[in-house]
Motif scaffolding. Structure first.
Motif, PDB file in Angstrom:
ATOM      1  N   ALA A  36       1.018  -1.250   0.121  1.00 29.76           N
ATOM      2  CA  ALA A  36      -0.105  -0.039  -0.020  1.00 29.76           C
ATOM      3  C   ALA A  36       0.968   1.393   0.053  1.00 29.76           C
ATOM      4  N   LEU A  37       0.449   2.159  -0.680  1.00 25.45           N
ATOM      5  CA  LEU A  37       1.522   3.436  -0.830  1.00 25.45           C
ATOM      6  C   LEU A  37       0.777   4.497  -0.568  1.00 25.45           C
ATOM      7  N   PRO A  38       0.844   5.169   0.695  1.00 29.76           N
ATOM      8  CA  PRO A  38       0.282   6.531   1.142  1.00 29.76           C
ATOM      9  C   PRO A  38       1.040   7.475   0.417  1.00 29.76           C
ATOM     10  N   LEU A  39       0.509   8.422  -0.160  1.00 26.65           N
ATOM     11  CA  LEU A  39       1.097   9.304  -1.226  1.00 26.65           C
ATOM     12  C   LEU A  39       2.030  10.240  -0.211  1.00 26.65           C
ATOM     13  N   LEU A  72      -7.596  -0.414  -6.562  1.00 24.13           N
ATOM     14  CA  LEU A  72      -8.262   0.849  -6.240  1.00 24.13           C
ATOM     15  C   LEU A  72      -8.103   1.268  -4.791  1.00 24.13           C
ATOM     16  N   GLU A  73      -7.368   0.429  -4.089  1.00 24.42           N
ATOM     17  CA  GLU A  73      -6.959   0.690  -2.848  1.00 24.42           C
ATOM     18  C   GLU A  73      -5.497   0.893  -2.411  1.00 24.42           C
ATOM     19  N   LEU A  74      -4.769   0.694  -3.515  1.00 26.12           N
ATOM     20  CA  LEU A  74      -3.238   0.514  -3.436  1.00 26.12           C
ATOM     21  C   LEU A  74      -2.812   1.789  -3.084  1.00 26.12           C
ATOM     22  N   PHE A  75      -3.095   3.096  -3.803  1.00 27.23           N
ATOM     23  CA  PHE A  75      -2.616   4.185  -3.403  1.00 27.23           C
ATOM     24  C   PHE A  75      -3.649   5.103  -2.475  1.00 27.23           C
ATOM     25  N   GLU A  76      -2.963   5.571  -1.371  1.00 24.61           N
ATOM     26  CA  GLU A  76      -3.803   6.246  -0.260  1.00 24.61           C
ATOM     27  C   GLU A  76      -3.313   7.666  -0.348  1.00 24.61           C
ATOM     28  N   PRO A  79      -2.790   7.161   5.165  1.00 28.12           N
ATOM     29  CA  PRO A  79      -2.760   5.655   5.634  1.00 28.12           C
ATOM     30  C   PRO A  79      -4.159   5.463   5.642  1.00 28.12           C
ATOM     31  N   ASN A  80      -4.815   4.543   5.008  1.00 30.31           N
ATOM     32  CA  ASN A  80      -6.266   3.992   5.015  1.00 30.31           C
ATOM     33  C   ASN A  80      -7.047   4.770   4.628  1.00 30.31           C
ATOM     34  N   LEU A  81      -6.854   5.966   3.656  1.00 30.47           N
ATOM     35  CA  LEU A  81      -7.668   6.759   2.893  1.00 30.47           C
ATOM     36  C   LEU A  81      -7.379   6.682   1.496  1.00 30.47           C
ATOM     37  N   PRO A  82      -7.918   5.727   0.731  1.00 29.96           N
ATOM     38  CA  PRO A  82      -7.906   5.566  -0.677  1.00 29.96           C
ATOM     39  C   PRO A  82      -7.820   6.644  -1.435  1.00 29.96           C
ATOM     40  N   ILE A  83      -7.255   6.769  -2.737  1.00 30.99           N
ATOM     41  CA  ILE A  83      -7.396   7.753  -3.501  1.00 30.99           C
ATOM     42  C   ILE A  83      -8.742   7.947  -4.339  1.00 30.99           C
ATOM     43  N   ASN A  84      -9.646   6.852  -4.246  1.00 34.80           N
ATOM     44  CA  ASN A  84     -10.823   6.975  -4.720  1.00 34.80           C
ATOM     45  C   ASN A  84     -11.863   7.434  -4.053  1.00 34.80           C
ATOM     46  N   THR A  85     -11.763   7.684  -2.920  1.00 38.46           N
ATOM     47  CA  THR A  85     -12.439   8.476  -1.995  1.00 38.46           C
ATOM     48  C   THR A  85     -12.926   9.660  -2.759  1.00 38.46           C
ATOM     49  N   THR A  86     -14.049  10.251  -2.626  1.00 39.73           N
ATOM     50  CA  THR A  86     -14.547  11.508  -3.503  1.00 39.73           C
ATOM     51  C   THR A  86     -13.704  12.576  -3.191  1.00 39.73           C
ATOM     52  N   GLU A  87     -13.235  13.438  -4.062  1.00 37.04           N
ATOM     53  CA  GLU A  87     -12.304  14.401  -4.125  1.00 37.04           C
ATOM     54  C   GLU A  87     -12.598  15.422  -2.804  1.00 37.04           C
TER      55      GLU A  87
END
Length: 142
Positions: A36-39, A72-76, A79-87
């Motif tokens: 998992a990659l927290p940005l 869809l959960e790989l990039f965060e 931590p534990n906030l995926p990028i596909n969460t609404t902007e």
């Protein structure tokens, strides 16, 4: 067959030219153990992975991979906030850690390290988040 850490990890000294050459020598690449990659804390590895995925995709190379989480959960963003969460929600989650423009935007204690990010870094992270969404989509497609 190559591990994420060797090809794309923190100590890796690889870039687009390396990935391009790899894609022209092999029709299939096995990439193992994508974490998992927290940005905010692992943005360099996330950038390298995005660049690698783009090269593999454009060269029509088959990619077989294993990862800690689904694409869809790989990039965060955090931590534990995926990028596909609404902007709107993800921006709110990031901004709530900001006190002012002079202090680090994010100050959180994670299990691995202290997380600190300035507003300038946030802009870069948000730009990277768009590229990560594209990479996630391409991983699913491949």
């Amino acid at each position: 067959f190559i591990s994420f850490d060797v090809l794309l990890g923190r100590g890796a000294n690889t870039g687009a030219a390396d990935f391009h050459a790899l894609c022209h020598h092999f029709h299939t690449v096995f990439l193992d153990a994508i974490p998992a990659l927290p940005l905010a804390t692992r943005h360099n590895e996330a950038r390298r992975l995005v660049t690698f995925i783009d090269e593999v995709y454009l060269a029509n190379v088959r990619l077989i991979w294993t990862a800690e989480k689904p694409p869809l959960e790989l990039f965060e963003l955090l931590p534990n906030l995926p990028i596909n969460t609404t902007e709107e929600n993800s921006t709110h989650q990031l901004m709530k850690y900001s006190r002012n423009f002079e202090q680090p935007l994010l100050q959180m204690n994670t299990a691995d390290e202290d997380l600190k990010c300035s507003h300038a870094e946030l802009t870069s992270i948000q730009d990277l988040a768009f590229a990560c969404k594209r990479a996630s989509s391409r991983m699913i497609e491949m």
